[in-house]
Design an enzyme around this catalytic site. Structure first.
Site, mmCIF file in Angstrom:
data_model
loop_
_atom_site.group_PDB
_atom_site.id
_atom_site.type_symbol
_atom_site.label_atom_id
_atom_site.label_comp_id
_atom_site.label_asym_id
_atom_site.label_seq_id
_atom_site.Cartn_x
_atom_site.Cartn_y
_atom_site.Cartn_z
ATOM 1 N N LYS A 100 -10.288 0.648 -3.230
ATOM 2 C CA LYS A 100 -10.404 0.399 -1.798
ATOM 3 C C LYS A 100 -10.810 1.687 -1.093
ATOM 4 O O LYS A 100 -10.171 2.725 -1.261
ATOM 5 C CB LYS A 100 -9.083 -0.103 -1.207
ATOM 6 C CG LYS A 100 -9.155 -0.285 0.318
ATOM 7 C CD LYS A 100 -7.879 -0.838 0.911
ATOM 8 C CE LYS A 100 -7.951 -0.857 2.441
ATOM 9 N NZ LYS A 100 -6.746 -1.437 3.062
ATOM 10 N N LYS A 121 -6.676 3.535 -3.660
ATOM 11 C CA LYS A 121 -7.147 3.604 -2.279
ATOM 12 C C LYS A 121 -7.450 5.055 -1.934
ATOM 13 O O LYS A 121 -6.708 5.953 -2.316
ATOM 14 C CB LYS A 121 -6.081 3.034 -1.338
ATOM 15 C CG LYS A 121 -6.500 2.989 0.125
ATOM 16 C CD LYS A 121 -5.394 2.371 0.981
ATOM 17 C CE LYS A 121 -5.735 2.442 2.465
ATOM 18 N NZ LYS A 121 -4.643 1.912 3.305
ATOM 19 N N ASP A 178 0.864 -1.181 0.000
ATOM 20 C CA ASP A 178 0.000 0.000 0.000
ATOM 21 C C ASP A 178 0.903 1.235 0.000
ATOM 22 O O ASP A 178 1.435 1.631 1.032
ATOM 23 C CB ASP A 178 -0.881 -0.029 1.260
ATOM 24 C CG ASP A 178 -1.841 1.136 1.353
ATOM 25 O OD1 ASP A 178 -1.659 2.125 0.629
ATOM 26 O OD2 ASP A 178 -2.764 1.069 2.182
#
Length: 217
Positions: free
Chosen positions: A179, A150, A88
């Site tokens: 996400k 994300k 991430d």
């Protein structure tokens, strides 16, 4: 089953080993998709989740995204060596706002190339962006071959919003996964994000959520 969409997240800079152990145990009991933690705890999480299907996601360039590409690559590869299944990373928003889009794309694509088939999520920190910047950031994630966009780190002004997710979804359609994370504290809110098209939802531990997760079993 909603648990397949859920990432259990603990990224506080004061998170203790005991809290990470608790996070892993709760993710195991509720059969969640993954945990998202800082890289210093990846090795510990691997030991705790060795006999489970719960994946480990490690942060890179967190939380500002302003680290050099080289340091992001080193951190990502090291996290994978220690047991991370997903990475991430945070987009370099300074470069984005400078309209240096080539450098933003190269930053992401270089990390993706370095980690190969390992899933790469790119955090675009929506609370720092206007609508046009959210659209551009989303397009750059596609061009750089990231696997996920994300929404938020949880360390900025606010977290995921339905409006921003809808903008991202309209921009990317089905070419990349999304996400939602940041300020999502209930399963009901998580389900609403899933209903508008996200593939993962990041949730942080709290007492109400812990009780709800236990009822999933």
């Amino acid at each position: 089953m909603i648990s397949a969409y859920l990432d259990y997240t603990l990224l506080s800079h004061t998170a203790t080993e005991a809290e990470i152990i608790s996070l892993c145990n709760e993710a195991r009991k509720s059969n969640l998709n993954s945990i998202c933690i800082n890289s210093c705890y990846v090795k510990l999480a691997k030991e705790l989740l060795l006999d489970t299907d719960v994946k480990i996601c490690s942060t890179v360039g967190f939380p500002t995204g302003s680290a050099s590409t080289e340091s992001k690559i080193f951190e990502a590869k090291n996290a994978i060596t220690e047991g991370a299944h997903e990475i991430d990373m945070v987009m370099n928003l300074g470069l984005l706002k400078s309209k240096n889009y080539i450098s933003v794309m190269k930053d992401i694509s270089s990390v993706k190339k370095a980690i190969g088939k390992t899933i790469l999520k790119v955090n675009i920190e929506i609370s720092e962006l206007n609508k046009n910047e959210i659209v551009k950031a989303s397009q750059l994630c596609i061009d750089a071959n990231a696997d996920y966009i994300k929404t938020s780190t949880g360390f900025s002004k606010s977290g995921a919003t339905f409006t921003a997710v809808k903008i991202i979804k309209k921009t990317v359609r089905d070419s990349i996964q999304i996400k939602a994370s940041g300020d999502i504290t209930t399963l009901e809110a998580a389900q609403k994000f899933i209903d508008i098209g996200v593939s993962r939802v990041g949730l942080s531990p709290n007492l109400k959520l812990r009780k709800a997760l236990l009822r999933l079993n």
